[in-house]
Scaffold this active site. Structure first.
Site, PDB file in Angstrom:
ATOM      1  N   GLU A  41      13.654  75.416  56.200  1.00 35.00           N
ATOM      2  CA  GLU A  41      14.583  76.379  56.782  1.00 35.00           C
ATOM      3  C   GLU A  41      16.031  75.885  56.802  1.00 35.00           C
ATOM      4  O   GLU A  41      16.668  75.795  57.853  1.00 35.00           O
ATOM      5  CB  GLU A  41      14.104  76.764  58.184  1.00 35.00           C
ATOM      6  N   GLU A  99       5.328  80.022  56.401  1.00 37.61           N
ATOM      7  CA  GLU A  99       5.257  80.266  57.838  1.00 37.61           C
ATOM      8  C   GLU A  99       5.287  81.765  58.101  1.00 37.61           C
ATOM      9  O   GLU A  99       6.038  82.496  57.458  1.00 37.61           O
ATOM     10  CB  GLU A  99       6.428  79.615  58.591  1.00 37.61           C
TER      11      GLU A  99
END
Length: 686
Positions: free
Chosen positions: A376, A480
């Protein structure tokens, strides 16, 4: 059991590390993190119109193929019929939408506080497991194995019954620790014996989390508001722990995820885990407070035993790549951003080489086929050029260590930066086994008006972009996601962050009171997400109990709890064709995407470092490190039952002898974790 990594040096290490006095840690969320824009997943079928009759035929053929591949006949209990729900687009043209990104994601079994776990087996507490003769198990001084109903004895002497209704089995040989292992399900691929085939085999996985506050609340509750240190991330937790750091962290790592969890994951119909780790799995420098090398060291051994493959993700990078608590330290972004941005990136390149060298050894490569280079990354702060420049440098460092082509090192996984898969088409085209990871979350979309039924359908919008990315980019995974339709949960938004007033969070957190309608809607979110993302990893397998609540919180992020109470499917194959749709991926990847091309030279990308570093620095003026230090290796494990086993040295390629990036001797560097607005060094450093 938890312990410490041992490292060896091959030559004198640079000693230019400077002890720094750090200011108090900032609050967990900054304007940088709050301003990151995330929407990107919307309905957009326009570019994918096709003849209706051909679509129906193609969909039927592909559905039949997927069912057969997964051991389901077309008239099975799962129905075998195609859904009447129309195909919806997963967005190829991302648009940005302000969102509060929270501490989601982070590492739980080798991850947080340390560890490149996956790749390591502890030399301590290596008691071999055995099984009773019940339920298909066998007991001997040699190989042991078992099927559904067999009794497993763990290293600490406790036992559990292996439950697997999918025909899976476990297998180990204490005298030969690298022999072929288990098979997660009857239709799966046995580790060490069967090759994983991309485009045919499907990842159904879970994350093992990190020491993030909402995942391990009890670990934090012991110290929040108990000392004069404000605790909101692992950095501040480690400081607050003080002399208890090693004891408390090692106890957490040895008890939170155990061998039984890995066995249960296989029994849930899953076949992969994503293990997030911090760079401190290898080392820390200066006054970085993390505990070095702690983790569940037997993760790789357990996964081999139960037929579970590992996607190892470098979740926390030096300086922080996003400023969120799951990067190790909340606050400012100092990775590829600010005065120390390049130096922190150089340090990361060394750590990626170390991880890659370890998992490329023949003893471990079958268990750890994928390595993620960053989790991320904050695209909006760091910028496109800097993100892509680092990705190219990381790929070059890892493939420089392994060579190219199938079997030479792991798949290299890059995160899409919350920009959606579409913008990555053409990036490093022709690269060897470069994969893309996306993290679509409904929880943070601030959707206060959609009904639960509408929310349950939204993940199907992700399918078109996933399919298109698989065709145009290569292997594309959903690293995710969760079934959360809001951001309710103790500390989900960070310690001290208020609950969203738009939601009745007390109701959503009281999972014991969920009615049949809520359970069915959440399950639909899960089935839609699984079908749309295809190769997926739910975040996360387990949420620990809160000592203050007397139970676990954040139930929509807790796969194991959802499995027990019905909002996660007992058989993930139930998701097949849940969304329907016309743009199914047929499994045909480009040859380079699977390492099968005759030549795999990626298309030109930005040089590293780029000419400019955000906020507005000329990269040539920034301090850098020098590649003259000794390289540390992840030490090989030992096995008491097989003392002569060839365990590897931690380094696969003896010709990979470049130095580690270390500070230039005599140079004075600013604080590597707080240098976004620091003054440039007056002298040349690097």
């Amino acid at each position: 059991m938890a312990g410490h990594y041992r490292t060896v040096s091959t030559k004198e290490e640079g000693n230019g590390m400077q002890t720094l006095s750090l200011p108090p840690s900032p609050l967990p969320r900054t304007s940088e993190a709050e301003d990151e824009l995330i929407d990107l997943y919307r309905n957009d079928d326009a570019g994918f119109a096709s003849n209706g009759s051909n679509i129906a035929l193609t969909r039927a053929q592909l559905t039949e193929r997927r069912l057969a591949k997964n051991g389901i006949k077309s008239k099975s209990k799962l129905g075998g019929t195609t859904s009447s729900r129309g195909g919806r687009g997963y967005l190829s043209n991302p648009r940005k939408k302000r969102i509060v990104i929270i501490c989601v994601c982070v590492l739980v079994v080798v991850a947080i506080a340390v560890a490149v776990p996956v790749a390591i087996l502890s030399s301590k507490n290596q008691d071999s497991s055995s099984s009773s003769s019940s339920g298909g198990g066998s007991k001997s001084n040699g190989p042991t194995s078992g099927t559904d109903g067999s009794l497993v004895t763990m290293g600490n002497g406790t036992t559990f019954t292996y439950t697997n209704s999918f025909g899976g089995d476990w297998r180990e040989d204490p005298s030969d620790p690298f022999a072929p292992g288990g098979k997660a399900q009857s239709w799966g691929k046995r580790i060490g014996e069967d090759e994983w085939v991309w485009g045919e085999d499907i990842i159904r996985g879970v994350n093992l989390g990190v020491t993030e506050p909402f995942i391990a609340p009890a670990l934090y509750e012991k110290y929040v508001d108990k000392t004069d240190i404000a605790v909101f991330d692992e950095w501040t937790l480690a400081l607050a722990m003080g002399e208890n750091l090693a004891k408390d962290m090692e106890e957490h790592y040895s008890t939170f995820i155990t061998e039984q969890d890995i066995a249960e994951i296989a029994g849930a119909g899953l076949n992969w885990v994503r293990i997030p780790i911090g760079f401190w799995a290898i080392e820390t420098i200066n006054d970085e407070p993390f505990l070095v090398g702690t983790s569940w060291f037997k993760a790789i051994e357990w996964c081999r035993k139960y037929g579970i493959r590992i996607y190892l993700d470098l979740h926390a990078l030096p300086g922080s790549q996003n400023g969120w608590n799951h990067s190790g330290k909340a606050g400012s972004v100092n990775f590829m951003n600010g005065v120390m941005g390049i130096a922190n990136a150089q340090r990361t390149l060394t750590y990626l080489r170390i991880i890659t060298e370890f998992v490329s050894q023949e003893q471990y490569r079958d268990v750890v086929p994928m390595v993620g280079i960053v989790n991320e990354i904050l695209w909006g702060t760091i910028g496109k050029d800097s993100v892509q420049s680092f990705y190219y440098a990381a790929y070059e460092a890892m493939r420089g260590a392994t060579g190219v082509g199938k079997g030479n090192g792991p798949y290299v996984v890059v995160h899409e930066g919350f920009q959606g898969p579409a913008i990555w088409e053409g990036f490093m085209q022709g690269a060897d086994r470069l994969a893309l990871d996306q993290h679509p979350y409904l929880a943070f979309m601030s959707d206060y008006t959609s009904t639960m039924d509408d929310l349950a359908k939204k993940p199907c919008d992700w399918a078109v972009a996933t399919n298109q990315s698989s065709k145009a980019f290569g292997v594309t995974v959903g690293g995710e996601w969760s079934v959360a339709i809001n951001n309710c949960g103790k500390w989900l938004n960070g310690i001290g962050a208020p609950s969203d007033p738009h939601y009745d969070c007390d109701m959503w957190d009281d999972w014991a009171s969920y009615n049949a309608t809520i359970i069915a809607s959440l399950k639909s979110v899960g089935l839609a997400s699984m079908d749309a993302l295809q190769n997926f990893f739910f975040w996360t397998w387990k949420i620990g109990d809160s000592t203050e609540l007397g139970r676990s919180s954040s139930p929509m992020w807790h796969y194991r709890l959802g499995l027990q109470h019905g909002w996660m499917p007992a058989d993930p194959r139930e998701a097949i064709n849940h969304c329907g749709g016309s743009q199914l991926f047929d499994g045909s990847y480009a040859a380079s995407a699977t390492g099968d091309a005759a030549s795999m030279q990626p298309s030109p990308s930005l040089a590293f470092p780029p000419a400019k570093i955000s906020p507005s620095f000329d990269a040539t003026l920034l301090p850098t490190y020098t590649a003259t230090g000794s390289v540390k290796t992840l030490f090989a494990p030992t096995f008491t039952a097989a003392p002569s086993a060839t365990v590897g040295t931690g380094w696969w390629n003896a010709e990979d002898n470049a130095g580690a990036y270390v500070p230039v001797k005599g140079c004075s560097y600013p604080n590597a974790w707080d240098a976004t607005a620091a003054a440039l060094p007056t002298g040349t450093c690097g």
